[in-house]
Design an enzyme around this catalytic site. Structure first.
Site, PDB file in Angstrom:
ATOM      1  N   LYS B  87     -60.252  48.894  79.894  1.00  0.00           N
ATOM      2  CA  LYS B  87     -61.508  48.585  79.192  1.00  0.00           C
ATOM      3  C   LYS B  87     -61.427  48.872  77.693  1.00  0.00           C
ATOM      4  O   LYS B  87     -62.079  48.209  76.892  1.00  0.00           O
ATOM      5  CB  LYS B  87     -62.655  49.382  79.814  1.00  0.00           C
ATOM      6  CG  LYS B  87     -62.994  48.968  81.248  1.00  0.00           C
ATOM      7  CD  LYS B  87     -63.612  47.583  81.316  1.00  0.00           C
ATOM      8  CE  LYS B  87     -64.102  47.242  82.723  1.00  0.00           C
ATOM      9  NZ  LYS B  87     -64.546  45.827  82.815  1.00  0.00           N
ATOM     10  N   GLU B 109     -73.285  47.792  79.423  1.00  0.00           N
ATOM     11  CA  GLU B 109     -73.511  48.019  80.842  1.00  0.00           C
ATOM     12  C   GLU B 109     -72.257  48.683  81.387  1.00  0.00           C
ATOM     13  O   GLU B 109     -71.182  48.576  80.789  1.00  0.00           O
ATOM     14  CB  GLU B 109     -73.733  46.685  81.572  1.00  0.00           C
ATOM     15  CG  GLU B 109     -72.453  45.915  81.969  1.00  0.00           C
ATOM     16  CD  GLU B 109     -71.614  45.430  80.786  1.00  0.00           C
ATOM     17  OE1 GLU B 109     -72.142  45.371  79.665  1.00  0.00           O
ATOM     18  OE2 GLU B 109     -70.426  45.111  81.000  1.00  0.00           O
ATOM     19  N   SER B 376     -55.193  48.683  86.677  1.00  0.00           N
ATOM     20  CA  SER B 376     -56.164  48.564  85.581  1.00  0.00           C
ATOM     21  C   SER B 376     -56.726  49.906  85.141  1.00  0.00           C
ATOM     22  O   SER B 376     -57.168  50.058  84.010  1.00  0.00           O
ATOM     23  CB  SER B 376     -57.295  47.623  85.987  1.00  0.00           C
ATOM     24  OG  SER B 376     -57.887  48.075  87.187  1.00  0.00           O
TER      25      SER B 376
END
Lengths: 256, 396
Positions: B87, B109, B376
């Protein structure tokens, strides 16, 4: 479509109340619509419930949840309108979200609107750039696709106004739907800029709840739209809401 | 592929309130300007390398490969990035862009909390205000990340509407953006929402496949046979796929969260079970009923618990370029435990969906073939929830 322009021609300053269909049930919605019409509503906005109404504040979000928890479907709402049209001649517009129309099939949805006597459609998540897919079908069936203008629209106002039909929904404030103690935006200049481009009338919505606010907004435009204040009343009075809503509509209309 | 008028085939678009239209246009113009600006790119590369610890490693999982007895498996270690997930790649790009645009406040969010933590981190670093919307259900599932965000100076607002998960956090962040636009950038965490977000987020995540390509050429002298990543909105997956889209010999495999199975209602496998719809600013596939009401989806993974998928994935599915496969909670939990024991790497429960599919696929391939799986994120945040899944309360 015809009924919308007649409403503005007849009243000069229109009052447009909103109700979420199926909150708390469809029989109450029918009674509310009849009370609104009998007490001077010029156009009535009928909300078809959607699971995730991203342009709504908490009051109307909760009304959507209440309606959906009764398993109200788009077909149920269409059937209700067809029945109301036996005795209600006021202009009726649907207010819902793109996915409700898209999933039903745009042509199937709009043709059914025309058949049951719906005069316009408001989709707050379909801006100018995305309207073609919906508006082309609306024009084919002579249902007005209602355009919205916001305080942030600025240079976009001209293009939106030039293609507008029925009436233009002027969003009074930033943010989502809901009552506001004060409406601060320079709405008069938004309306002025619209009028440089079109004769299509403007009605102001978002934040209006008192007769004084409605009179003020209608004074600088062609009408006022009220949603959350009415929905809050329905949440409070439930099946007994129709008479209360009727009295409220009368007081708003009398303030003009 | 490049979006034409914000479209990937029929998908994408800008289905948002008029109030936000000038904001997304402003963002698009700023992005188109800065993406070709050498100074912007130099600053971003500096941040990615010096602050976020890029490039991330491409690690040959020898023990896992030998144990499964098939293809050679490489792991793209996005879990080793600062803040523990992919991210941060997107957030540093968007925060820098927002700063150049003169914005002083970031809203976001978050589902699992990784995007929220990354946004709070970038806001702290760049001296910006930060507000994160998180479904109340997720604040419970991911309490550690809530604390991290607060520690970093962000305000975390629990969202109680709807299913109180990622979908509702996105809705609430959008509502907040319509309320305050002037000083605020909505730092969207996945390749979803209205144009230009799917393109911006993809470009900032494409560093993953750019590096994989260079690293695998160096290690193996050839491209992989398949790249695998988990898909919620799809940001790490599009990052993993992007630079291989033109290489038709490379299979692109996205792993969706099947929850309790795609034949149940408790699933979040959008491409496998959804239909085309319009929601959260985009046309794409969504889990919904026949009247277009968005379904209350389910997955053990808060980060994949979303009823939609990014429009570019919807397009890659339509043209048959990428495959989207369902992976159940149970398979993901087994993979979470397997990778921990086999390689000493605790993957995020989201990433475990990709590991699980690699475990199925590798034995069907021969030892000359190569699979790259993107890890990830790291799995520390998930330990309590997985323990609970196995009937153990580690905080008791």
């Amino acid at each position: 479509m015809r009924r919308i322009s007649e409403a503005f021609n007849r009243s000069k300053k229109v009052f447009i109340p909103f109700v979420t269909c199926g909150d708390p049930d469809l029989d109450t919605t029918k009674a509310i619509v009849r009370e609104m019409a009998a007490n001077g509503a010029d156009i009535i906005e009928l909300g078809i419930p959607f699971s995730d109404p991203t342009a709504e504040g908490p009051v109307i979000q909760e009304a959507n949840i209440r309606a959906l928890s009764n398993n109200i479907t788009t077909d149920d709402v269409m059937d209700m309108v067809a029945e109301l049209r036996n005795d209600v001649d006021v202009a009726l517009v649907f207010m819902t979200y793109a996915n409700v129309v898209f999933s039903y099939g745009i042509e199937r949805f709009v043709s059914r609107c025309a058949e049951i006597g719906i005069d316009g459609i408001i989709l707050p998540d379909v801006p100018f750039e995305e309207k073609r897919e919906f508006d082309d079908v609306c024009q084919k069936y002579q249902v007005d696709f209602i355009s919205m203008i916001a305080p942030t629209s600025e240079d976009r106002i001209d293009m939106i106004a030039r293609e507008a039909r029925g009436f233009i929904y002027v969003v009074s404030s930033l943010g989502v739907t809901g009552e506001r103690s004060q409406i601060n935006g320079d709405i008069a200049s938004l309306v002025d800029r619209v009028r440089l481009n079109t004769d299509v009338p403007c009605a102001v919505g978002f934040g209006i709840s008192t007769p004084a606010q409605a009179a003020q907004m209608a004074g600088i435009s062609d009408g006022a739209i009220v949603g959350s204040a009415i929905v809050r009343m329905i949440a409070k009075y439930g099946k007994n809401a129709p008479a209360e809503v009727g009295r409220y509509v009368k007081s708003m209309k009398e303030a003009y | 592929m490049e979006a034409v008028n914000g479209r990937f085939g029929i998908h994408g678009g800008q289905y948002i309130p008029e109030t936000l239209m000038n904001a997304v246009k402003e963002l698009e113009n700023a992005y188109n300007h800065y993406k070709n600006d050498p100074q912007f790119n130099a600053e971003l590369t500096e941040l990615l390398n010096e602050y976020a610890n890029r490039p991330s490693r491409l690690y040959y999982a020898k023990k896992m490969s030998e144990d499964l007895g098939g293809a050679k498996i490489y792991l793209k270690r996005e879990d080793l990035n600062h803040t523990g997930a992919h991210k941060i790649n997107n957030v540093l790009g968007q925060a820098l862009l927002a700063k150049k645009m003169g914005k002083t406040r970031l809203i976001a969010e978050t589902g699992a909390g990784q995007h929220g933590v990354a946004t709070a981190t970038a806001a702290a670093l760049m001296g910006m205000e930060c507000v994160v919307f998180m479904g109340e259900e997720d604040t419970k599932r991911q309490a550690l990340n809530v604390y991290r965000m607060r520690l970093l100076g962000a305000e975390v607002i629990p969202v109680t509407s709807g299913t109180a998960t990622l979908k509702d956090a996105v809705s609430e962040a959008m509502r907040e953006w319509t309320n305050r636009i002037d000083d605020t950038h909505y730092c969207l965490g996945s390749v979803m929402g209205p144009h230009p977000f799917p393109t911006i987020v993809r470009d900032f995540q494409a560093v993953i496949s750019k590096e994989i390509k260079e690293q695998i050429m160096e290690k193996e002298g050839r491209l992989p046979d398949a790249v695998i990543a988990c898909v919620g909105g799809g940001s790490n997956a599009i990052g993993t796929f992007y630079n291989f889209i033109e290489d038709e010999g490379v299979r692109l495999i996205g792993c969706e969260a099947a929850g309790r199975g795609i034949d149940t209602y408790e699933t979040a496998a959008t491409v496998n079970t959804g239909t085309v719809g319009i929601f959260h600013g985009m046309k794409s596939y969504f889990c919904q009923n026949e009247y277009g009401q968005i379904a209350p989806v389910y997955s053990i993974s808060a980060g994949l618990d979303y009823p939609g998928v990014g429009p570019e994935h919807a397009y890659l599915h339509d043209i048959g370029r990428a495959e989207y496969v369902p992976v159940t909670d149970d398979e993901a939990v087994k993979a979470f435990e397997y990778l921990s024991r086999t390689e000493g790497i605790i993957p995020a429960i989201e990433s475990s969906h990709a590991i699980a599919y690699a475990m199925k696929l590798a034995p069907q391939m021969d030892s000359e073939q190569i699979i790259v799986v993107t890890v990830s994120g790291r799995g520390d945040k998930d330990c309590a929830a997985i323990a609970r899944y196995r009937g153990e309360d580690i905080y008791a």
